[in-house]
Design a protein around this motif. Structure first.
Motif, PDB file in Angstrom:
ATOM      1  N   ARG A   1     -82.891 -22.173 -84.430  1.00 52.51           N
ATOM      2  CA  ARG A   1     -82.772 -21.224 -83.311  1.00 52.51           C
ATOM      3  C   ARG A   1     -84.104 -21.078 -82.587  1.00 52.51           C
ATOM      4  NH1 ARG A   1     -81.842 -18.514 -88.012  1.00 52.51           N
ATOM      5  NH2 ARG A   1     -83.526 -17.173 -88.784  1.00 52.51           N
ATOM      6  N   ASP A   2     -85.219 -21.140 -83.340  1.00 51.07           N
ATOM      7  CA  ASP A   2     -86.531 -21.007 -82.686  1.00 51.07           C
ATOM      8  C   ASP A   2     -86.865 -22.248 -81.863  1.00 51.07           C
ATOM      9  OD1 ASP A   2     -87.772 -19.206 -85.540  1.00 51.07           O
ATOM     10  OD2 ASP A   2     -87.111 -18.418 -83.600  1.00 51.07           O
ATOM     11  N   MET A   3     -86.395 -23.415 -82.339  1.00 50.45           N
ATOM     12  CA  MET A   3     -86.629 -24.630 -81.538  1.00 50.45           C
ATOM     13  C   MET A   3     -85.826 -24.568 -80.248  1.00 50.45           C
ATOM     14  SD  MET A   3     -86.975 -27.855 -84.165  1.00 50.45           S
ATOM     15  CE  MET A   3     -85.494 -27.574 -85.147  1.00 50.45           C
ATOM     16  N   ALA A   4     -84.624 -23.996 -80.353  1.00 50.70           N
ATOM     17  CA  ALA A   4     -83.760 -23.876 -79.160  1.00 50.70           C
ATOM     18  C   ALA A   4     -84.412 -22.939 -78.137  1.00 50.70           C
ATOM     19  CB  ALA A   4     -82.381 -23.359 -79.565  1.00 50.70           C
ATOM     20  N   ALA A   5     -84.955 -21.812 -78.633  1.00 54.49           N
ATOM     21  CA  ALA A   5     -85.602 -20.845 -77.726  1.00 54.49           C
ATOM     22  C   ALA A   5     -86.872 -21.446 -77.134  1.00 54.49           C
ATOM     23  CB  ALA A   5     -85.933 -19.565 -78.491  1.00 54.49           C
ATOM     24  N   LEU A   6     -87.561 -22.280 -77.915  1.00 53.86           N
ATOM     25  CA  LEU A   6     -88.807 -22.905 -77.437  1.00 53.86           C
ATOM     26  C   LEU A   6     -88.510 -23.915 -76.326  1.00 53.86           C
ATOM     27  CD1 LEU A   6     -91.799 -23.643 -77.472  1.00 53.86           C
ATOM     28  CD2 LEU A   6     -91.376 -25.005 -79.540  1.00 53.86           C
ATOM     29  N   ALA A   7     -87.437 -24.677 -76.480  1.00 52.04           N
ATOM     30  CA  ALA A   7     -87.084 -25.662 -75.443  1.00 52.04           C
ATOM     31  C   ALA A   7     -86.886 -24.951 -74.099  1.00 52.04           C
ATOM     32  CB  ALA A   7     -85.819 -26.416 -75.842  1.00 52.04           C
ATOM     33  N   VAL A   8     -86.218 -23.787 -74.147  1.00 51.16           N
ATOM     34  CA  VAL A   8     -86.027 -23.012 -72.900  1.00 51.16           C
ATOM     35  C   VAL A   8     -87.369 -22.444 -72.430  1.00 51.16           C
ATOM     36  CG1 VAL A   8     -84.908 -20.989 -71.869  1.00 51.16           C
ATOM     37  CG2 VAL A   8     -83.651 -22.439 -73.486  1.00 51.16           C
ATOM     38  N   GLY A   9     -88.166 -21.937 -73.391  1.00 54.06           N
ATOM     39  CA  GLY A   9     -89.454 -21.317 -73.052  1.00 54.06           C
ATOM     40  C   GLY A   9     -90.397 -22.275 -72.350  1.00 54.06           C
ATOM     41  N   LEU A  10     -90.455 -23.511 -72.811  1.00 47.63           N
ATOM     42  CA  LEU A  10     -91.359 -24.496 -72.189  1.00 47.63           C
ATOM     43  C   LEU A  10     -90.934 -24.768 -70.746  1.00 47.63           C
ATOM     44  CD1 LEU A  10     -91.789 -26.988 -75.164  1.00 47.63           C
ATOM     45  CD2 LEU A  10     -93.618 -25.603 -74.123  1.00 47.63           C
ATOM     46  N   ASP A  11     -89.608 -24.800 -70.548  1.00 47.31           N
ATOM     47  CA  ASP A  11     -89.103 -25.008 -69.179  1.00 47.31           C
ATOM     48  C   ASP A  11     -89.504 -23.839 -68.274  1.00 47.31           C
ATOM     49  OD1 ASP A  11     -86.002 -26.912 -69.180  1.00 47.31           O
ATOM     50  OD2 ASP A  11     -87.894 -27.176 -68.079  1.00 47.31           O
ATOM     51  N   GLU A  12     -89.362 -22.620 -68.799  1.00 47.75           N
ATOM     52  CA  GLU A  12     -89.671 -21.423 -67.989  1.00 47.75           C
ATOM     53  C   GLU A  12     -91.174 -21.317 -67.730  1.00 47.75           C
ATOM     54  OE1 GLU A  12     -88.074 -17.983 -69.978  1.00 47.75           O
ATOM     55  OE2 GLU A  12     -85.999 -18.534 -69.538  1.00 47.75           O
ATOM     56  N   ALA A  13     -91.983 -21.668 -68.752  1.00 45.11           N
ATOM     57  CA  ALA A  13     -93.441 -21.486 -68.649  1.00 45.11           C
ATOM     58  C   ALA A  13     -94.056 -22.436 -67.629  1.00 45.11           C
ATOM     59  CB  ALA A  13     -94.090 -21.703 -70.010  1.00 45.11           C
ATOM     60  N   THR A  14     -93.351 -23.524 -67.318  1.00 45.14           N
ATOM     61  CA  THR A  14     -93.900 -24.527 -66.390  1.00 45.14           C
ATOM     62  C   THR A  14     -93.266 -24.402 -65.017  1.00 45.14           C
ATOM     63  OG1 THR A  14     -92.317 -26.076 -67.382  1.00 45.14           O
ATOM     64  CG2 THR A  14     -94.619 -26.208 -68.127  1.00 45.14           C
TER      65      THR A  14
END
Ligand SMILES: CC1=C(O)/C(=C\N=C(/Cc2ccccc2)C(=O)O)C(COP(=O)(O)O)=CN1
Length: 457
Positions: free
Chosen positions: A297-310
Motif C-alpha cells: 500500500r505504501d508503494m502504491a501511495a508513493l507511485a501517486v506521490g512522485l507523480d504529484e510532487a513533479t
C-alpha cells in the motif's frame, strides 16, 4: 489580477493544541534540552523536519486502499517501478524502508574502508553511512554557499576545481562515486543547476568516476532550475527531472520528502551488475527485492506521490509558502540563509545570538528559545549535527551554525507562518539577554544529535 491561492482544498484536519510557557520550560527540562525528546502533544507547530510529516492527497489515500501486498511481484511495485522509470529514466528499482536504508544497501556495495566520496554537502545520515564504513565524505560545495547574504541562485553547486583536486589526488579505485545532493540540505535547501550537474558529469567521466544523486528533494531542485536557470522556464518539471537524472548512474531516495509519503525510500540505477549486488543487501537488510521493507500500500501511495510532487502547481504552492515565511523573517531583520531554501528557512544563529559562545551550541540555544517562546519545534543544523571528528573526537565546528525551520508539505496554512515569524521576532527582540548556552551531559558515538543530553551551561 487575482491573489494567489493553493491548488488544493482541505478534506481532513488534525487538532493541534497550545501550551503555556511554564509547561514548555518543564517539558524541556524533562527532555534533557533535546527537542527530539519532546512528545508531539507538547509541540504546537512542528518544524523539526519535512521528512515524512506532510499530508497525502485523496488520490494517494485511494491508492493505499488498493495496495497489493503480494510478497513477490506486487502490482504496486510495478506501478512504482513504471513511475520511477518515467520520471528518472533509471531501469532498475530497489525499494527500501526509507532513505538511510537506501544508503545502507547501496553503500554496502560501493563504499569500502579508506574510500573518498566527494560531492556537495552530504547530509547527516548519508555522511554517517560513509564514515560508518571508515570512508571519507568530502564537501566540495562552492564557497558562496557559506555566505548567508550571497544571493547565488544555486548554492548547492559543486566547485569543479575542488572536485578535480580530489580526482587528481586519489586513484579512481578509491573514489566509488561523486554524490550530488539535490537540493543541498546542509547548506540550506539550496539547489544545484543543470549546468553544474552536466559539468560534474563530464569531469567525472574524464576520470572514470560514477555520479549518484541523493535525491530526497529532487522535485524542489527541478522547480528552482525552471525558475532560475536560463533557458529552462518553458520546460515541464518532469522534463527537467529526466535531464537531471541523465547525468547520474543512479540515485538514493528518501521518499519521505519529495515522494510525498510518510515512509519509504528507494535506490534506482542503470547498472545491472550494481543492481544484482545491491539486491543481495536488500534481501539481507530490507526484504524481498519487490518490496524492500515497504508495504504494498505504501508503494502504491508513493507511485501517486512522485507523480504529484513533479507537477509545477504543487511545487509553486509548497515553495512559495517557505519563501513567504523566509521573507517575513527578513522583513523583521532576522539573519537567514538567502535565497530562501526549498523546504526550509535556515536561521544564522551566530549572527542572531552573538553573545553565546560556539562551545555552548548557539543554534541549539536558539531552537530551545523559540520552543519556549511559542511552542514551535525546530532542529539544529550546526555543531551538534556536525558531530565530532572521528579521529580526534574534537567538536567539528561547521561554517554555518543554523536553526532549520523545515516546513511539512501541504500541512500548515500561512496563518501558521505568520505565527512562526512573530514567535521568532519576539526572541529576536530579547536576543541581547541570551548569553548562556548549553553543555553536553551525555552523547552517543555516532549521529549524536538525535539522542544527545544537555544541561544549561
Ligand atoms: C538529503 C537527505 C536527507 O535530508 C535525509 C534525511 N533528512 C532528514 C531526516 C532527519 C535527519 C536528521 C535529523 C532529523 C531529521 C531531514 O530532516 O532533513 C536522508 C535520509 O533519509 P531518511 O530520513 O528517509 O532515512 C538522506 N538524504
Amino acid at each position: 489580477k487575482l491573489p494567489y491561492a493553493e491548488p488544493f482544498r482541505i478534506k481532513m484536519v488534525e487538532e493541534i493544541r497550545q501550551s503555556t510557557r511554564e509547561e514548555r520550560e518543564q517539558w524541556l527540562k524533562e527532555a534533557n534540552y533535546n527537542l527530539f525528546n519532546l512528545k508531539s502533544s507538547q509541540v504546537f507547530i512542528d518544524l523539526l523536519t519535512d521528512s515524512g510529516t506532510g499530508a497525502m492527497s485523496d488520490r494517494q489515500w485511494g491508492a493505499l486502499m488498493t495496495g497489493d501486498e503480494s510478497y513477490a511481484g506486487s502490482r504496486s511495485f510495478e506501478q512504482l517501478q513504471n513511475t520511477v522509470e518515467k520520471i528518472t529514466g533509471f531501469k532498475y528499482l530497489l525499494p527500501t524502508h526509507q532513505g538511510r536504508a537506501a544508503e545502507n544497501v547501496l553503500f554496502s556495495v560501493l563504499v569500502k574502508e579508506g574510500n573518498v566520496v566527494p560531492g556537495n554537502s552530504h547530509f547527516d545520515t548519508t555522511k554517517g553511512h560513509i564514515e560508518f564504513r571508515k570512508a571519507h565524505a568530502v564537501d566540495c560545495t562552492i564557497d558562496e554557499a557559506f555566505d548567508i547574504n550571497d544571493l547565488h541562485p544555486f548554492k548547492g553547486n559543486i566547485n569543479l576545481e575542488k572536485l578535480e583536486e580530489i580526482y587528481k589526488s586519489h586513484p579512481k579505485e578509491n573514489i566509488p562515486f561523486c554524490l550530488i545532493t539535490i537540493t543541498c540540505n546542509s547548506s540550506g535547501g539550496q539547489p544545484v543547476s543543470l549546468e553544474n550537474m552536466k559539468a560534474v558529469r563530464e569531469l567525472s567521466n574524464r576520470y572514470g568516476i560514477p555520479v549518484f544523486f541523493d535525491s530526497a528533494r529532487f522535485a524542489e531542485n527541478a522547480y528552482f532550475i525552471k525558475k532560475r536557470e536560463k533557458g529552462q522556464e518553458n520546460r515541464s518539471i518532469k522534463e527537467i527531472c529526466k535531464e537531471i537524472f541523465s547525468y547520474g548512474d543512479g540515485m538514493t531516495m528518501s521518499s519521505k520528502k519529495d515522494g510525498l509519503v510518510n515512509i519509504g525510500g528507494f535506490i534506482a540505477l542503470n547498472s545491472e551488475e550494481t543492481f544484482r549486488k545491491a539486491s543481495n543487501f536488500t534481501i539481507i537488510y530490507e526484504g524481498f527485492i519487490t518490496y524492500g521493507g515497504m508495504a504494498g500500500r505504501d508503494m502504491a501511495a508513493l507511485a501517486v506521490g512522485l507523480d504529484e510532487a513533479t507537477e509545477f502547481a504543487y511545487l509553486e504552492s509548497r515553495i512559495s509558502q517557505v519563501e513567504y515565511l523566509g521573507n517575513k523573517l527578513i522583513e523583521y531583520g532576522i539573519p537567514v540563509q538567502k535565497p530562501i531554501g526549498g523546504h526550509a528557512v535556515f536561521i544564522d544563529s551566530l549572527n542572531f545570538l552573538p553573545n553565546v559562545s560556539r562551545a555552548e551550541y548557539p543554534a541549539q540555544t536558539l531552537g530551545l528559545e523559540i520552543y519556549k517562546e511559542a511552542g514551535i519545534r525546530t532542529v539544529e543544523i550546526g555543531t551538534l549535527l556536525a558531530d565530532r571528528d572521528p579521529e580526534t573526537r574534537e567538536n567539528r565546528y561547521p561554517k554555518l551554525e543554523l536553526v532549520r525551520l523545515a516546513i511539512p508539505r501541504r500541512t500548515y496554512t500561512n496563518n501558521h507562518m505568520d505565527y512562526i515569524a512573530a514567535g521568532i521576532k519576539n526572541v529576536y527582540e530579547r536576543r541581547d539577554e541570551i548569553s548562556k548556552g548549553y553543555k553536553i551531559t551525555w552523547e552517543p558515538d555516532l549521529l549524536r544529535h538525535f539522542t544527545v543530553q544537555l544541561e544549561e551551561a
